[in-house]
Enzyme design. Structure first.
Site, PDB file in Angstrom:
ATOM      1  N   ASN A 105      46.912  46.666  27.840  1.00 43.38           N
ATOM      2  CA  ASN A 105      48.008  47.418  28.114  1.00 43.38           C
ATOM      3  C   ASN A 105      47.721  48.887  27.686  1.00 43.38           C
ATOM      4  OD1 ASN A 105      49.418  44.472  28.572  1.00 43.38           O
ATOM      5  ND2 ASN A 105      49.307  44.907  26.253  1.00 43.38           N
ATOM      6  N   HIS A 122      43.131  49.907  30.923  1.00 40.50           N
ATOM      7  CA  HIS A 122      43.343  49.872  32.206  1.00 40.50           C
ATOM      8  C   HIS A 122      44.487  51.820  31.973  1.00 40.50           C
ATOM      9  CE1 HIS A 122      43.985  46.233  33.808  1.00 40.50           C
ATOM     10  NE2 HIS A 122      42.823  46.365  33.766  1.00 40.50           N
ATOM     11  N   CYS A 130      46.513  66.251  37.666  1.00 38.49           N
ATOM     12  CA  CYS A 130      46.570  66.915  38.705  1.00 38.49           C
ATOM     13  C   CYS A 130      45.389  66.667  39.354  1.00 38.49           C
ATOM     14  CB  CYS A 130      47.308  68.774  39.025  1.00 38.49           C
ATOM     15  SG  CYS A 130      47.642  68.849  40.450  1.00 38.49           S
ATOM     16  N   CYS A 133      44.005  70.281  40.752  1.00 39.80           N
ATOM     17  CA  CYS A 133      43.892  72.076  40.240  1.00 39.80           C
ATOM     18  C   CYS A 133      43.165  71.474  38.921  1.00 39.80           C
ATOM     19  CB  CYS A 133      44.623  72.816  40.015  1.00 39.80           C
ATOM     20  SG  CYS A 133      46.387  72.148  39.203  1.00 39.80           S
ATOM     21  N   CYS A 155      51.137  74.224  40.329  1.00 37.76           N
ATOM     22  CA  CYS A 155      50.272  74.185  41.482  1.00 37.76           C
ATOM     23  C   CYS A 155      50.747  74.380  42.991  1.00 37.76           C
ATOM     24  CB  CYS A 155      48.894  74.089  41.315  1.00 37.76           C
ATOM     25  SG  CYS A 155      48.044  72.061  42.274  1.00 37.76           S
ATOM     26  N   SER A 194      47.484  36.240  26.889  1.00 38.79           N
ATOM     27  CA  SER A 194      46.622  37.137  28.174  1.00 38.79           C
ATOM     28  C   SER A 194      46.559  35.945  28.720  1.00 38.79           C
ATOM     29  CB  SER A 194      45.711  37.686  28.774  1.00 38.79           C
ATOM     30  OG  SER A 194      44.739  37.499  29.488  1.00 38.79           O
ATOM     31  N   SER A 195      46.667  34.973  30.645  1.00 32.36           N
ATOM     32  CA  SER A 195      46.416  33.814  31.005  1.00 32.36           C
ATOM     33  C   SER A 195      45.030  33.665  31.618  1.00 32.36           C
ATOM     34  CB  SER A 195      47.653  33.462  32.077  1.00 32.36           C
ATOM     35  OG  SER A 195      47.507  34.895  32.743  1.00 32.36           O
ATOM     36  N   GLU A 221      52.154  30.100  26.793  1.00 31.49           N
ATOM     37  CA  GLU A 221      52.162  28.788  27.974  1.00 31.49           C
ATOM     38  C   GLU A 221      50.435  28.879  28.239  1.00 31.49           C
ATOM     39  OE1 GLU A 221      52.916  31.382  31.002  1.00 31.49           O
ATOM     40  OE2 GLU A 221      55.318  31.218  30.161  1.00 31.49           O
ATOM     41  N   ALA A 237      53.433  35.021  20.106  1.00 34.71           N
ATOM     42  CA  ALA A 237      51.787  36.127  18.952  1.00 34.71           C
ATOM     43  C   ALA A 237      52.865  36.624  18.197  1.00 34.71           C
ATOM     44  CB  ALA A 237      51.613  37.704  19.835  1.00 34.71           C
TER      45      ALA A 237
END
Ligand SMILES: [Zn+2]
EC number: 2.3.1.286
Length: 254
Positions: A105, A122, A130, A133, A155, A194-195, A221, A237
């Site tokens: 997450n 992630h 940027c 620059c 910039c 998480s699946s 699930e 959870a």
């Protein structure tokens, strides 16, 4: 609380009390309980947006504006609050049971809840860089500009990229190294929300299992790999984890 029995929760609490190095792995399911829209699945953001266009590195290099228009949806993630599952995980770290939280997450809710060792596979919505620059901005700063326009660097460049991993990009090497290290060192590996279909979620628990860890799965699930886990709880959870911590505290108190 369907799929959840008192015995099951006691059993998980007991496993955790004995754990020397437990690791938690979290996916979108835990954030969904904080009201955050998920990417995949029914009503996920990818039903509304073309992921290839707005969240792949090729798409971004072609048209950074498309990402920033989509980013208005991500702002919800920045405003969300941790839920009881996040707090329970932070509590397990304070008790010395959990040594790290590996997360897919980008919402920083684990840190908000008090977790200290958080490995973000992630990236997160913390900074923006940027690509021309190299200037780094705090996400909030860029978000303010987003109210009126598509943000640009001082910039003049349009290539302002948030510190999140886009499709087509490698996962951050240092985060992956730490995740793999914890997976191979841990004695208990807990998957929450998480699946387990996306790399590396699909293989980190099995790496831990090969190294001798017990596997626990807490997910709304059933998944395609439930049978490989030692303990499986289908439920929220935010309900399951606080119950586990409550029971665990009973084992700990004299
Ligand atoms: Zn710049």
């Amino acid at each position: 609380m369907a799929g959840m029995t008192a015995d099951m929760l006691d059993c998980i609490a007991e496993v955790l009390v004995r754990a020397k190095h437990a690791v938690v792995f979290t996916g979108a399911g835990i954030s969904a309980e904080s009201g955050i829209p998920t990417f995949r699945g029914k009503d996920g953001l990818w039903e509304k947006y073309n992921a290839e266009e707005v969240a792949s590195i090729e798409g971004f290099m072609r048209n950074p504006q498309a990402f920033w228009e989509f980013a208005r949806e991500l702002i919800v993630k920045r405003k969300a609050e941790p839920n009881p599952a996040h707090y329970a995980i932070a509590e397990l770290e304070r008790l010395g049971i959990v040594k790290a939280v590996i997360t897919q997450n980008i919402d920083m809710l684990h840190q908000k809840a008090g977790s200290e060792e958080v490995i973000e596979l992630h990236g997160s919505l913390s900074r923006v860089e940027c690509l021309e620059c190299g200037m780094i901005y705090a996400w909030e700063e860029v978000e303010k500009k987003l109210e009126f326009t598509v943000p640009r660097c001082e910039c003049g460049s349009n290539y302002l990229k948030p510190a999140i991993v886009f499709f087509g990009e490698a996962l951050p090497a240092e985060a992956m190294r730490k995740a793999v290290e914890h997976a191979s060192l841990c004695d208990v590996f807990i998957v929450v929300g998480s699946s387990l279909v996306v790399y590396p979620a699909a293989y980190l628990p099995f790496m831990a299992k090969d190294a001798g860890a017990r596997l626990i799965l807490i997910n709304a699930e059933p998944t395609h790999v439930d049978e490989h886990f030692d303990h499986v709880v289908h439920g929220k959870a935010g309900e399951v984890l606080p119950e586990v911590v409550k029971r665990l505290n009973k084992f700990l108190s004299p």
